[in-house]
Scaffold this motif. Sequence first.
Motif, mmCIF file in Angstrom:
data_model
loop_
_atom_site.group_PDB
_atom_site.id
_atom_site.type_symbol
_atom_site.label_atom_id
_atom_site.label_comp_id
_atom_site.label_asym_id
_atom_site.label_seq_id
_atom_site.Cartn_x
_atom_site.Cartn_y
_atom_site.Cartn_z
ATOM 1 N N TYR A 66 18.583 -16.591 -35.765
ATOM 2 C CA TYR A 66 17.262 -16.183 -35.283
ATOM 3 C C TYR A 66 16.483 -17.401 -34.778
ATOM 4 N N ASP A 67 16.496 -18.483 -35.547
ATOM 5 C CA ASP A 67 15.803 -19.705 -35.137
ATOM 6 C C ASP A 67 16.419 -20.279 -33.858
ATOM 7 N N SER A 68 17.743 -20.213 -33.759
ATOM 8 C CA SER A 68 18.422 -20.715 -32.564
ATOM 9 C C SER A 68 18.027 -19.902 -31.337
ATOM 10 N N TYR A 69 17.927 -18.592 -31.510
ATOM 11 C CA TYR A 69 17.500 -17.728 -30.402
ATOM 12 C C TYR A 69 16.114 -18.114 -29.918
ATOM 13 N N LEU A 70 15.184 -18.296 -30.851
ATOM 14 C CA LEU A 70 13.814 -18.658 -30.478
ATOM 15 C C LEU A 70 13.778 -20.016 -29.783
ATOM 16 N N LYS A 71 14.550 -20.970 -30.284
ATOM 17 C CA LYS A 71 14.567 -22.302 -29.683
ATOM 18 C C LYS A 71 15.062 -22.244 -28.244
ATOM 19 N N LEU A 72 16.140 -21.511 -28.007
ATOM 20 C CA LEU A 72 16.693 -21.412 -26.662
ATOM 21 C C LEU A 72 15.742 -20.660 -25.732
ATOM 22 N N ARG A 73 15.085 -19.617 -26.271
ATOM 23 C CA ARG A 73 14.145 -18.879 -25.428
ATOM 24 C C ARG A 73 12.942 -19.740 -25.062
#
Length: 379
Positions: free
Chosen positions: A310-317
């Motif tokens: 989830y954190d990785s998704y937010l970072k990439l977005r």
Amino acid sequence: MITREDLGWDERFEQAFAPHREKGLIPGRVVVEYGRVCEVWTDQGVETAVVGGVITHQQEASEWPKVGDWVALAHTPGADKALIEAVLERRTRFARKVPGRNTEEQVLAANVDTIFIVEGLDRFNLRLLERYSVMVRAGGIEPVVVLNKADLHAKPAKVQRVVSRATPGLPVLVTSAVTGYGMEDLAARLQPRRTCAFIGPSGAGKSSLINRLLGEERLPIGEVREKDAKGRHTTTRRELVILPDGSLLIDTPGMREFQLWEAQEGLDTAFPDVAELAPNCRFADCTHENEPGCAVRQAAEDGRLDPDRYDSYLKLRHELEHLKEKQDQFAWAARKRHVKSATRAFNKFKKGELPPMEEDEDEEGAEDLFGDTAEDEES
């Protein structure tokens, strides 16, 4: 003798090339690229070709010929190099933002069918894998994960299961270029006349795997530092080669910097678990951060969605959103420069400092085109 069909030429490329054939040009595929000079495979063999001025002066650098591109060549009598007059439309592309502060696209390879994302089990980074996956899918290419160096890990099968759960929808292979473990599974993914590429950090063993597939030590192999398991960039250029089974392969250098480029669609595809939860959010434009009723954040809190993922998704977005802002700022600045340049030219024309326009373009028509901008500029 290698034919165009052996290099992946088909009816769709033939149709796209028809206008160039009428001009007497011949087709070829770029196998090595050195900026304005390329080595191109044609029916006559490998030729050295120079990128024509129409391309270098009228197109962005990302549209110049890259490894894997199909191009239209012209031969000039007495010239020792052919001239690349056009690049056929790419079916797929693998690209990133150029390293550094510039907001530009850098295309690394074109017309690739499958990309093998190679990571060494001695230094595995799941977040980096997700980043690669986003960009591969954004370019319309099929990604396959290869966990190499199984001989250096006590439980490679366990890591494979963990990665498979963390990257839903992605095939995950385990290999060892040293022992040959898993090489049959990797070779089974290759198909004649289809193009694949190997990407991944330096020291992951890409060149070793390719040498195994080639059946010879064709690409140099670098040693890995013991203190951090990082290797030297033994591959220093991208090159298209033909494997013994007739499949086509592009080796790429290890990349120290890999920033995203226009990959929103790739982000959604690389995180299908997030995309599946998103329709359940209260708001259609939910950012999955602070909004009430966010199904994605709730899933991360109760364990149905891996919090790290989830954190990785937010970072990439967030990275993609920041890139979009910079692109908009760049476009606005370019538009402003264009308006200023046009305004200065019109003012000079009004003062008689420029030659008169053609008879059918009088001063009144020019004023209609520029509106009150010129007057405002003078005031």
